[in-house]
Design an enzyme around this catalytic site. Structure first.
Site, mmCIF file in Angstrom:
data_model
loop_
_atom_site.group_PDB
_atom_site.id
_atom_site.type_symbol
_atom_site.label_atom_id
_atom_site.label_comp_id
_atom_site.label_asym_id
_atom_site.label_seq_id
_atom_site.Cartn_x
_atom_site.Cartn_y
_atom_site.Cartn_z
ATOM 1 N N ASN A 28 -1.871 -10.957 -12.050
ATOM 2 C CA ASN A 28 -1.353 -11.440 -11.243
ATOM 3 C C ASN A 28 -0.564 -12.624 -11.031
ATOM 4 O OD1 ASN A 28 -1.249 -8.570 -9.100
ATOM 5 N ND2 ASN A 28 -3.263 -9.383 -8.551
ATOM 6 N N ARG A 32 -6.457 3.908 -4.909
ATOM 7 C CA ARG A 32 -6.475 3.535 -4.108
ATOM 8 C C ARG A 32 -6.051 4.352 -2.973
ATOM 9 N NH1 ARG A 32 -5.992 -2.856 -4.816
ATOM 10 N NH2 ARG A 32 -7.565 -3.487 -5.330
ATOM 11 N N ILE A 87 -12.747 -8.668 -14.827
ATOM 12 C CA ILE A 87 -12.043 -7.480 -15.552
ATOM 13 C C ILE A 87 -11.571 -7.181 -16.455
ATOM 14 C CG2 ILE A 87 -9.471 -6.192 -15.605
ATOM 15 C CD1 ILE A 87 -9.132 -7.614 -13.118
ATOM 16 N N HIS A 120 2.641 -5.257 -6.611
ATOM 17 C CA HIS A 120 2.295 -4.639 -6.805
ATOM 18 C C HIS A 120 0.998 -6.361 -5.404
ATOM 19 C CE1 HIS A 120 -2.745 -4.783 -6.896
ATOM 20 N NE2 HIS A 120 -2.547 -5.440 -7.745
ATOM 21 N N VAL A 123 -1.561 -7.274 -16.109
ATOM 22 C CA VAL A 123 -2.348 -7.102 -14.101
ATOM 23 C C VAL A 123 -2.726 -7.751 -14.119
ATOM 24 C CG1 VAL A 123 -4.892 -6.178 -14.579
ATOM 25 C CG2 VAL A 123 -3.424 -4.888 -16.348
#
Length: 328
Positions: free
Chosen positions: A133, A164, A16, A189, A131
């Site tokens: 997780n 998405r 990422i 998330h 960001v």
């Protein structure tokens, strides 16, 4: 030229990070007139530090006019020093046979330390986006570990779910995403999040009226958005990195530069709205202006939606309970 903004990125040499840094340095996140100093954190192991050095060499070789400086380090206090924006990308991935609760605890250690480092050395107005997780709970841990920073400085990324969902609606309706507004993704998330198009419009017309198919919503749309990350791992052999980096850029750009009245989804500490307990980091619809976000209030919640919101909240409460003993 404006004064440079200090942007800290953790996990900077990961997939990422690699998809993110060049776009930040080119001005996509903060604007084409805003110089940046990148403060890059990687693990204190030779392989990660060598990879970071390589990424920094590539950044140099792009000769970005807006890249005013770079620091590469294995020390969070160096990476976060005077940071205006912190993108916490690095997190412990789930290994084979690893229980979710073990993953939570491993990450809790990382985000407790990073929250404490931000508390000590970052700008008092630092904007933090988690960001890595489990993003909501990691953001909650960092927030709780930084008592001198404002809770609203800490956010979690739900923009990937939001994007998405937009894309799925665009495909279903055959309409471009650019004309779509008022979508919200509620909650965590994780596959329990709830993408909600009840208020959404495409070119000003109601999306719910156009689709008018609750079976598609419940059995196709919601699960497709929820399981999209797993579908990408299955297809690509590794997790969604470029789309995650893109969502991080969208999230920060809108937070800093404003969403022009449009709804965007951010994971933010609840103020008690919609029955979500205060302090839980939860996906809500927000609008952003002048570097601040404002929750979209008083949206009606029908029984169908309440069921999904309750489910994602229960998961977040369970995660929060799992790390409570580490937060004192």
């Amino acid at each position: 030229m404006k004064a440079p903004v200090r942007v800290a990125v953790t996990g900077a040499a990961g997939q990422i990070g690699y998809a993110l840094l060049f776009r930040i340095a080119s001005g996509e996140m903060l604007g084409k007139d805003q110089p940046v100093i990148l403060q890059l954190l990687e693990l204190p192991v030779d392989k990660a530090q060598a990879a970071l050095k390589g990424v920094m060499m590539e950044l140099e070789d792009c000769a970005f006019p807006l890249l005013a400086g770079m620091v590469g380090t294995d020390d969070a206090e160096v990476a976060f020093k005077d940071a205006d924006i912190a993108l916490l990308v690095g997190a412990r991935p789930r290994g084979p046979g690893m229980e979710r609760k073990d993953l939570l605890l491993e990450n809790a250690k990382i985000f407790t330390a990073q929250g404490a480092a931000l508390n000590k050395v970052a700008s008092r107005d630092v904007k933090v986006l988690v960001v890595g997780n489990p993003a909501n709970t990691n953001a909650y841990i960092a927030m709780k570990s930084a008592p001198d920073l404002k809770p609203e400085n800490f956010t979690a990324m739900l923009r990937l779910d939001h994007n998405r969902a937009l894309s799925q609606l665009s495909t279903k309706l055959g309409k471009p995403v650019g004309g779509m507004e008022k979508l919200v993704v509620w909650g965590n998330h994780s596959p329990t999040m709830y993408p909600d198009y009840r208020f959404a419009t495409a070119d000003g017309a109601s999306i719910a009226d156009a689709i008018n198919d609750q079976e598609w919503n419940a059995n196709t749309f919601i699960p497709t958005v929820g399981k999209r990350g797993a579908a990408i791992i299955e297809a690509r052999g590794s997790s969604s990195a470029a789309s995650a980096a893109n969502a991080a850029i969208d999230h920060v750009r809108d937070w800093v530069l404003g969403s022009n009245g449009k709804w965007v989804t951010m994971g933010v500490p609840s103020d008690g709205s919609y029955g979500i307990p205060e302090g839980v980091i939860f996906g809500f619809a927000v609008t952003t202006e002048n570097g601040k976000y404002t929750l979209v209030k008083d949206l009606p919640i029908d029984d169908f939606s309440q069921k999904y919101i309750d489910k994602t909240l229960a998961e977040l409460e369970e995660e929060r309970a799992g790390v409570a003993h580490l937060l004192g």
